[in-house]
Write a protein that holds these residues in place. Structure first.
Motif, PDB file in Angstrom:
ATOM      1  N   LEU A 110       0.842  -1.210   0.000  1.00  0.00           N
ATOM      2  CA  LEU A 110       0.000   0.000   0.000  1.00  0.00           C
ATOM      3  C   LEU A 110       0.873   1.254   0.000  1.00  0.00           C
ATOM      4  N   HIS A 111       1.931   1.205   0.835  1.00  0.00           N
ATOM      5  CA  HIS A 111       2.852   2.346   0.880  1.00  0.00           C
ATOM      6  C   HIS A 111       3.506   2.559  -0.486  1.00  0.00           C
ATOM      7  N   LEU A 112       3.857   1.435  -1.121  1.00  0.00           N
ATOM      8  CA  LEU A 112       4.496   1.531  -2.443  1.00  0.00           C
ATOM      9  C   LEU A 112       3.527   2.172  -3.444  1.00  0.00           C
ATOM     10  N   SER A 164      14.172  -0.300  -3.951  1.00  0.00           N
ATOM     11  CA  SER A 164      14.252  -0.364  -2.484  1.00  0.00           C
ATOM     12  C   SER A 164      13.024  -1.065  -1.905  1.00  0.00           C
ATOM     13  N   ALA A 165      11.913  -1.056  -2.672  1.00  0.00           N
ATOM     14  CA  ALA A 165      10.707  -1.753  -2.193  1.00  0.00           C
ATOM     15  C   ALA A 165      10.832  -3.267  -2.361  1.00  0.00           C
ATOM     16  N   GLY A 166      11.775  -3.701  -3.210  1.00  0.00           N
ATOM     17  CA  GLY A 166      11.958  -5.150  -3.350  1.00  0.00           C
ATOM     18  C   GLY A 166      11.814  -5.686  -4.767  1.00  0.00           C
ATOM     19  N   PHE A 167      11.753  -4.791  -5.756  1.00  0.00           N
ATOM     20  CA  PHE A 167      11.708  -5.247  -7.157  1.00  0.00           C
ATOM     21  C   PHE A 167      13.122  -5.564  -7.632  1.00  0.00           C
ATOM     22  N   SER A 168      13.262  -6.630  -8.399  1.00  0.00           N
ATOM     23  CA  SER A 168      14.579  -6.926  -8.979  1.00  0.00           C
ATOM     24  C   SER A 168      14.728  -6.109 -10.263  1.00  0.00           C
ATOM     25  N   PRO A 169      15.964  -5.763 -10.643  1.00  0.00           N
ATOM     26  CA  PRO A 169      16.156  -5.016 -11.900  1.00  0.00           C
ATOM     27  C   PRO A 169      15.579  -5.774 -13.100  1.00  0.00           C
ATOM     28  N   GLN A 170      15.706  -7.107 -13.065  1.00  0.00           N
ATOM     29  CA  GLN A 170      15.191  -7.910 -14.188  1.00  0.00           C
ATOM     30  C   GLN A 170      13.684  -7.727 -14.357  1.00  0.00           C
ATOM     31  N   ILE A 191       2.144   6.817  -6.839  1.00  0.00           N
ATOM     32  CA  ILE A 191       1.182   7.875  -7.188  1.00  0.00           C
ATOM     33  C   ILE A 191       1.791   9.244  -6.899  1.00  0.00           C
ATOM     34  N   SER A 192       2.457   9.314  -5.762  1.00  0.00           N
ATOM     35  CA  SER A 192       3.076  10.584  -5.362  1.00  0.00           C
ATOM     36  C   SER A 192       4.158  10.995  -6.369  1.00  0.00           C
ATOM     37  N   LEU A 193       5.002  10.033  -6.777  1.00  0.00           N
ATOM     38  CA  LEU A 193       6.059  10.341  -7.759  1.00  0.00           C
ATOM     39  C   LEU A 193       5.461  10.779  -9.095  1.00  0.00           C
ATOM     40  N   ASN A 194       4.393  10.086  -9.477  1.00  0.00           N
ATOM     41  CA  ASN A 194       3.768  10.403 -10.771  1.00  0.00           C
ATOM     42  C   ASN A 194       3.033  11.742 -10.762  1.00  0.00           C
ATOM     43  N   SER A 195       2.717  12.219  -9.564  1.00  0.00           N
ATOM     44  CA  SER A 195       1.961  13.481  -9.505  1.00  0.00           C
ATOM     45  C   SER A 195       2.884  14.701  -9.471  1.00  0.00           C
ATOM     46  N   VAL A 196       4.186  14.444  -9.272  1.00  0.00           N
ATOM     47  CA  VAL A 196       5.138  15.568  -9.260  1.00  0.00           C
ATOM     48  C   VAL A 196       5.384  16.004 -10.702  1.00  0.00           C
ATOM     49  N   ALA A 197       5.050  17.235 -10.993  1.00  0.00           N
ATOM     50  CA  ALA A 197       5.219  17.729 -12.367  1.00  0.00           C
ATOM     51  C   ALA A 197       6.697  17.947 -12.656  1.00  0.00           C
ATOM     52  N   MET A 198       7.140  17.368 -13.764  1.00  0.00           N
ATOM     53  CA  MET A 198       8.542  17.532 -14.182  1.00  0.00           C
ATOM     54  C   MET A 198       8.615  18.686 -15.170  1.00  0.00           C
TER      55      MET A 198
END
Length: 760
Positions: free
Chosen positions: A19-21, A137-143, A26-33
């Protein structure tokens, strides 16, 4: 306090982390670049490490593809702009021992998950670096992340190809993921291929979105080269003697694999673009078989499709578009042509001879030329014609009513220049699709003793009477081609079948051309014997002949040899023919000649009076020559048949054709005496049957012997009594020319000259 279930606690903790992830993403995607500037062509070329010429070609190929690739991208409600409901998110992922796994998902669900993470990153609207770090850092592998990025890139092809910034974003994402320590295993055996890059290449190989796959492979190749360079620098600045690991070489090996894949993907893209192109067709001519969509290509499919896979896919497209042979040849000419002037001449000639008005033809021509250039071996003209021939006959077999498919198949067969290939394909066609139906047609026609009615044709042969007529003509053409190929193959070397370097690892079934070359040689006399039967059957159907049993024209040996394996030695009729059989054959041929001339006469009438409909067209072949050819094979005196033909032409008032046909008669004396009778019938009709006053007066002035002779004539046999007297005068001249002076009827002929002159 009651004991709490550890498992449940762990489950809740894991779900909480997910849930935190979800919230973090969502938070990262809402930051306007800040919106990035659109990269210039020069920037992109540098990024992809391409020369200007290479980059221009890449742009051209992708542009061609984009224009034709009109299939809609797959969009799902839940992945709109990279959104994914939290419930769905939790259903898709598992969290165990600090590692996140994706559950087994459908492709669209996998793409939706990937879009949730990377849609905005690939659009430059979200930080790729932060997203990758958060997910790692959440636990996804690069692959796993690589797999998700590629799934989005490949599935959202239209969006990705439309935005040039996306190339930079993909490059950034791949660079980031590749630099993550776990991604490229430092201890990987130097002689092997890095599994990391192999994973990406596999995704490209399997993808049917050729444009996106090709572009992502360019990005992958560029990132690999970038890493290779940096490792090379490290390697030479810290040389370790005797080190076992050598990742630089492993990456260099990867670079070679990338080059091979890029060539394969470029080939696949060019081929796919060609298969997406269309020429407009008249709706009335389109069969339902031609409207079924073609499957999409991938490098994987081509590698598994056998050596003939490339030509096979193009042949299927040729069939769907019903492309003319002239267009296929024209693209080849354009490929070979040196001068522009020469090209323009060829094209104007094509446009003049092509009855089809084909909009889109210029695009198709250019794409075909590109394909020929890319596949000099796989799309060599003989190979392509062989596959087109086979595709058309396969489709005809599904719907034998489409007689034009079989006709087109044989047209392609005739275009094959290698006699060995032509022989093999023709024999395979005969054995696979033709002989069974032909046998059914023969026994039906022999049973009914005439051209059978539509209902019977459908019941026994599986096609209408008109389709069966065309089928029998095609059978005859097929056997003729087979015999010609057999003769030509004696003076011709076997063709060498090459494969393009990029496709030597192709696996799969034996190619059509290889199968053709494996066929045994035919037994020529047997094919010739079978060919005579085909032509007989065709004439019976075409001219609707009655009271004819085709098998009765052969003796028992002849009958037994039909429909046998054409490569086998059979006992065939030889030597003298039984007189009774000869008589039957003679009757058949005279009946055929009469029917032929009747058809010629009606086609003449139609020409003079366009409103009349034509029952039988005789323009498709040189029928008079074919009839004589049949006479020769049936051992009937050809001159007798030719004389009958001439007499019938005059009988139907086709005097001009008659004059031409006389030239081929050997015994002109006999012919002259036959034509004398015909002249007498014409004059008898004009003088005795019209009963005009002028006619009666003229009759009174004629010599008595001539009057008696004319009265003995029966004009009822004449098929055309309205022949101008001036035309008959020419006929009298012909009779005099070929009748010797010592002939018993010579004096009558001389008297006829006076009579005709008086009448005209």
């Amino acid at each position: 306090m009651e004991c709490i279930d550890e498992g449940l606690l762990q489950f809740c903790a894991n779900k909480l982390k997910l849930l935190h992830l979800h919230e973090s993403v969502i938070s990262l995607n809402s930051v306007a670049m800040p919106s990035e500037t659109v990269p210039s062509d020069n920037d992109l070329a540098k990024l992809l490490r391409l020369e200007e010429k290479e980059f221009t070609r890449l742009q051209m190929l992708l542009e061609n593809y984009k224009q034709l690739n009109t299939q809609t991208s797959v969009h799902f409600a839940e992945d709109k702009d990279g959104k994914l409901p939290v419930k769905t998110f939790l259903e898709y992922l598992d969290y165990e021992k600090d590692v996140i796994h994706v559950k087994k998902l459908e492709e669209k669900e996998y793409v939706a998950l990937g879009s949730f993470f990377f849609w905005k990153c690939l659009h430059g609207e979200s930080s790729t670096e932060e997203m990758c770090e958060t997910l790692m850092s959440a636990g996804f592998s690069p692959q796993l992340l690589l797999s998700l990025v590629l799934s989005v890139w490949l599935a959202k092809e239209k969006d990705m190809l439309h935005r040039t910034q996306s190339v930079c974003c993909l490059h950034a994402a791949l660079s980031l993921l590749s630099k993550m320590t776990v991604a490229i295993d430092e201890s990987w055996d130097s002689q092997s291929v890095s599994p990391w890059w192999q994973q990406m290449r596999t995704a490209c190989i399997q993808s049917e979105n050729n444009g996106a796959a090709f572009l992502s492979a360019h990005v992958g190749h560029s990132v690999t080269a970038q890493i290779t360079d940096s490792i090379a620098e490290k390697k030479f600045s810290h040389i370790t003697i005797g080190a076992d690991t050598d990742p630089w070489e492993a990456l260099s090996l990867d670079t070679e694999y990338w080059k091979l894949l890029l060539k394969q993907l470029e080939d696949c893209l060019i081929l796919q673009t060609l298969l997406l192109s269309k020429v407009s067709k008249k709706a009335s001519q389109v069969s339902s078989l031609q409207t079924e969509p073609l499957g999409r290509l991938s490098v994987k499919k081509l590698l598994e499709g056998g050596k003939g896979g490339i030509a096979d896919s193009v042949a299927k497209w040729v069939f769907k578009q019903d492309l003319s042979l002239a267009l296929l040849r024209l693209a080849q000419k354009r490929e070979e042509s040196e001068s522009e002037e020469e090209m323009q001449q060829t094209e104007s000639h094509f446009l003049a001879e092509s009855v089809e008005d084909q909009p889109g033809f210029e695009t198709v021509l250019e794409l075909l030329r590109l394909a020929y250039q890319q596949f000099p071996c796989s799309l060599e003209m003989d190979v392509l014609h062989a596959h087109c021939c086979w595709e058309y006959v396969v489709q005809w077999n599904k719907d034998p009513e489409e007689a034009r498919f079989l006709i087109r198949s044989i047209e392609h067969l005739r275009c094959i220049t290698s006699a060995h290939v032509q022989h093999g394909i023709a024999l395979m066609m005969w054995n696979t699709f033709i002989v069974k139906r032909l046998s059914a047609a023969t026994y039906l026609m022999d049973k009914v003793g005439k051209a059978p009615k539509d209902r019977l044709c459908r019941r026994d042969v599986g096609m209408s009477d008109t389709a069966m007529t065309s089928f029998l003509g095609s059978c005859s053409d097929l056997l003729q081609t087979l015999m010609e190929a057999d003769i030509r193959s004696d003076e011709m070397q076997l063709p060498v079948l090459d494969t393009e370097d990029a496709w030597v690892s192709v696996e799969g079934q034996t190619s059509l051309v290889e199968l053709a070359l494996e066929q045994k040689h035919i037994h020529y006399p047997l094919v010739e014997h079978q060919s005579v039967l085909c032509m007989l059957l065709y004439t019976i159907m075409k001219f609707s002949l009655k009271s004819v049993k085709p098998l009765s024209l052969f003796d028992s040996k002849g009958k037994n040899a039909f429909f046998k394996d054409l490569t086998s030695i059979q006992l065939l009729p030889s030597g003298d023919v039984d007189p009774a059989l000869l008589s039957v054959r003679h009757q058949f041929l005279t009946k055929l000649v009469s029917a032929l001339v009747q058809a010629q006469a009606s086609s003449q009438k139609t020409k003079d009076n366009p409103e009349e409909t034509l029952n039988v067209s005789v323009k498709d072949r040189d029928w008079p020559a074919l009839v004589l050819d049949l006479a020769q094979h049936l051992q009937v005196n050809e001159d007798v048949i030719q004389r009958h033909y001439v007499c019938e032409l005059y009988n139907y008032g086709l005097d001009q054709l008659g004059e031409e046909a006389i030239l081929q008669v050997h015994d002109k004396e006999v012919l002259a005496s036959q034509l004398l009778v015909l002249t007498g019938q014409r004059l008898a009709y004009a003088l005795l049957h019209t009963q005009t006053k002028e006619g009666m007066e003229l009759l009174a002035r004629l010599p008595p012997t001539l009057c008696t002779w004319l009265k003995a004539m029966d004009p009822q046999d004449l098929k055309n009594v309205d022949v101008p007297i001036t035309t008959t005068a020419k006929l009298v001249d012909k009779v005099i020319e070929h009748l010797p002076e010592n002939h018993g009827q010579y004096s009558v002929a001389l008297n006829l000259i006076e009579a005709v002159e008086a009448m005209s």
